[in-house]
Design a protein around this motif. Structure first.
Motif, PDB file in Angstrom:
ATOM      1  N   GLU A 103       0.822  -1.199   0.000  1.00 35.61           N
ATOM      2  CA  GLU A 103       0.000   0.000   0.000  1.00 35.61           C
ATOM      3  C   GLU A 103       0.862   1.257   0.000  1.00 35.61           C
ATOM      4  OE1 GLU A 103      -3.720   1.840   2.607  1.00 35.61           O
ATOM      5  OE2 GLU A 103      -3.477  -0.318   2.341  1.00 35.61           O
ATOM      6  N   ILE A 104       0.393   2.256  -0.731  1.00 37.11           N
ATOM      7  CA  ILE A 104       1.016   3.576  -0.779  1.00 37.11           C
ATOM      8  C   ILE A 104      -0.035   4.596  -0.358  1.00 37.11           C
ATOM      9  CG2 ILE A 104       2.096   5.323  -2.245  1.00 37.11           C
ATOM     10  CD1 ILE A 104       2.929   3.022  -4.133  1.00 37.11           C
ATOM     11  N   ASN A 105       0.313   5.476   0.576  1.00 32.95           N
ATOM     12  CA  ASN A 105      -0.601   6.529   1.029  1.00 32.95           C
ATOM     13  C   ASN A 105       0.004   7.883   0.724  1.00 32.95           C
ATOM     14  OD1 ASN A 105      -2.759   4.946   2.483  1.00 32.95           O
ATOM     15  ND2 ASN A 105      -0.937   4.202   3.558  1.00 32.95           N
ATOM     16  N   LEU A 125       2.815   5.997  -9.631  1.00 31.08           N
ATOM     17  CA  LEU A 125       3.538   5.073 -10.517  1.00 31.08           C
ATOM     18  C   LEU A 125       4.755   5.754 -11.128  1.00 31.08           C
ATOM     19  CD1 LEU A 125       0.690   3.094 -12.322  1.00 31.08           C
ATOM     20  CD2 LEU A 125       1.988   2.481 -10.263  1.00 31.08           C
ATOM     21  N   ASP A 126       4.678   7.078 -11.337  1.00 32.27           N
ATOM     22  CA  ASP A 126       5.867   7.818 -11.776  1.00 32.27           C
ATOM     23  C   ASP A 126       6.992   7.632 -10.764  1.00 32.27           C
ATOM     24  OD1 ASP A 126       4.480   8.758 -13.982  1.00 32.27           O
ATOM     25  OD2 ASP A 126       4.054  10.728 -13.108  1.00 32.27           O
ATOM     26  N   LEU A 127       6.658   7.786  -9.495  1.00 31.61           N
ATOM     27  CA  LEU A 127       7.664   7.619  -8.442  1.00 31.61           C
ATOM     28  C   LEU A 127       8.134   6.177  -8.333  1.00 31.61           C
ATOM     29  CD1 LEU A 127       6.092   9.895  -5.678  1.00 31.61           C
ATOM     30  CD2 LEU A 127       8.246  10.301  -6.900  1.00 31.61           C
ATOM     31  N   LEU A 128       7.208   5.234  -8.510  1.00 32.49           N
ATOM     32  CA  LEU A 128       7.570   3.823  -8.410  1.00 32.49           C
ATOM     33  C   LEU A 128       8.495   3.422  -9.558  1.00 32.49           C
ATOM     34  CD1 LEU A 128       7.047   1.464  -6.529  1.00 32.49           C
ATOM     35  CD2 LEU A 128       5.077   0.831  -7.926  1.00 32.49           C
ATOM     36  N   SER A 129       8.253   3.956 -10.751  1.00 33.43           N
ATOM     37  CA  SER A 129       9.160   3.707 -11.870  1.00 33.43           C
ATOM     38  C   SER A 129      10.544   4.280 -11.571  1.00 33.43           C
ATOM     39  CB  SER A 129       8.612   4.321 -13.159  1.00 33.43           C
ATOM     40  OG  SER A 129       7.506   3.602 -13.643  1.00 33.43           O
ATOM     41  N   ARG A 152       8.916  -0.513 -15.546  1.00 32.66           N
ATOM     42  CA  ARG A 152       7.759   0.063 -16.225  1.00 32.66           C
ATOM     43  C   ARG A 152       6.459  -0.246 -15.474  1.00 32.66           C
ATOM     44  NH1 ARG A 152       8.729  -2.626 -22.012  1.00 32.66           N
ATOM     45  NH2 ARG A 152       9.088  -4.382 -20.569  1.00 32.66           N
ATOM     46  N   PHE A 153       5.614   0.775 -15.367  1.00 31.93           N
ATOM     47  CA  PHE A 153       4.270   0.621 -14.810  1.00 31.93           C
ATOM     48  C   PHE A 153       3.325   1.426 -15.705  1.00 31.93           C
ATOM     49  CE2 PHE A 153       7.154  -0.080 -11.312  1.00 31.93           C
ATOM     50  CZ  PHE A 153       6.591  -1.160 -10.627  1.00 31.93           C
TER      51      PHE A 153
END
Length: 333
Positions: free
Chosen positions: A24-26, A75-79, A85-86
């Motif tokens: 989870e991301i908040n 998702l930008d941050l996760l990439s 890729r997300f």
């Protein structure tokens, strides 16, 4: 504002370990994003993630777009964090998500490409046109511009399409611009600047901006000033990280329409650099100057009740209808 939950399908290079249920991301804005493994292939490998986004929106009409934007930001941050890729593929379902709400509205989505299935119109004369253009001696810079023109047609988001098409146009402009020096002009009247000490007129080599304006002037004719102003506003806004909404407000046009306009300009700019002798007739296709990729989204509106002992229904308690849509190249059903 009312709360909503929207589930999205995400294509990715990374999925959760098999023993993990979810992560989870908040966000500081009180949006929560839960990632869990989605569908598997015939070998049992997980090939998709499902992202469940919960947060507020003005209304159910705006909720899917609002929650998608919040998901994209994370998702930008996760990439960035994973070098992976997300890609958000499509919304799955949208649900009213107020705590202890008994009667809830839900929308289940079915998404497909607006150009699916492909139309059976790839005729032999198109391939003949390709061969004739190939024999004409296409410059190396034009081939590079052609590559980014194709990339601009492939990308799914209008912001990405614009940047690819703009790069294609800028390549043409940079390689066809006047190389001789020109006077530096006054921004107010357009006259040549003159040095107050020696009386000489300073000069410079034209920049890409002037070259692009010249191309637009040739293609757009009497509408060139308005077209150039709109295109540069969109370009500067996207390059400087402004929101799509603010760019559209300044340009007084929707971004998909701006992309369509840029696609037409870029096509004509590329064509102007191909030294075709005109001996044999060329045949080109067109889509009524529509270059922006679009999605067909069908939504089924459903109501269900939740009388459980928890603030929200569990995933198993949420209805899971299966919907489909049949399309062909003439109409949608």
């Amino acid at each position: 504002m009312p709360m909503f939950r929207c589930d999205f399908e995400v294509k990715t290079d990374l999925v959760l370990p098999h023993e993990a249920n979810s992560v989870e991301i908040n966000t500081p804005e009180n949006y929560s994003i839960r990632l869990l493994n989605g569908e598997t292939d015939q070998n049992g490998d997980v090939i998709r993630l499902v992202a469940t986004v919960v947060g507020s929106s003005v209304s159910i009409m705006d909720a899917q777009a609002t929650l998608r934007e919040k998901l994209a930001e994370q998702l930008d941050l996760l990439s960035f964090a994973t070098h992976s890729r997300f890609e958000i593929i499509a919304p799955i379902r949208l649900i009213e998500w107020e705590e202890w709400q008994i009667k809830r509205e839900m929308r289940v989505f079915y998404t497909t490409d607006a150009r699916q299935p492909p139309s059976p119109d790839l005729e032999e004369y198109f391939c003949k046109t390709v061969q004739l253009l190939e024999k004409s001696g296409i410059p190396a810079f034009t081939r590079r511009a052609l590559k980014y023109f194709r990339y601009g047609l492939i990308d799914n988001q209008p912001e990405d399409q614009f940047m690819q098409l703009w790069l294609s146009l800028e390549i043409i402009a940079e390689n066809t611009k006047e190389r001789s020096s020109i006077p530096i002009t006054c921004q107010v009247c357009g006259g040549s600047m003159v040095c107050s000490s020696c009386g000489s007129s300073p000069q410079r080599v034209p920049m890409a901006k002037q070259a692009i304006e010249s191309i637009i002037s040739t293609i757009a004719g009497n509408y060139a000033k308005d077209v150039a102003r709109r295109q540069f506003k969109a370009r500067n806004g996207l390059m400087h990280g402004r929101s799509t909404e603010s760019i559209e407000a300044e340009c007084k046009a929707k971004l998909p329409d701006i992309v369509d306009e840029l696609g037409k300009l870029t096509w004509h700019a590329i064509m102007s650099t191909i030294p075709y002798d005109g001996v044999e007739e060329l045949t080109f296709g067109h889509r009524d100057d529509e270059f922006t990729n679009k999605k067909l989204i069908f939504s089924a509106h459903i109501e269900f009740t939740h009388n459980g002992e928890t603030p929200h229904p569990t995933d198993k308690e949420i209805p899971n209808p299966v919907i489909s849509m049949k399309t062909n190249f003439n109409h949608q059903e």
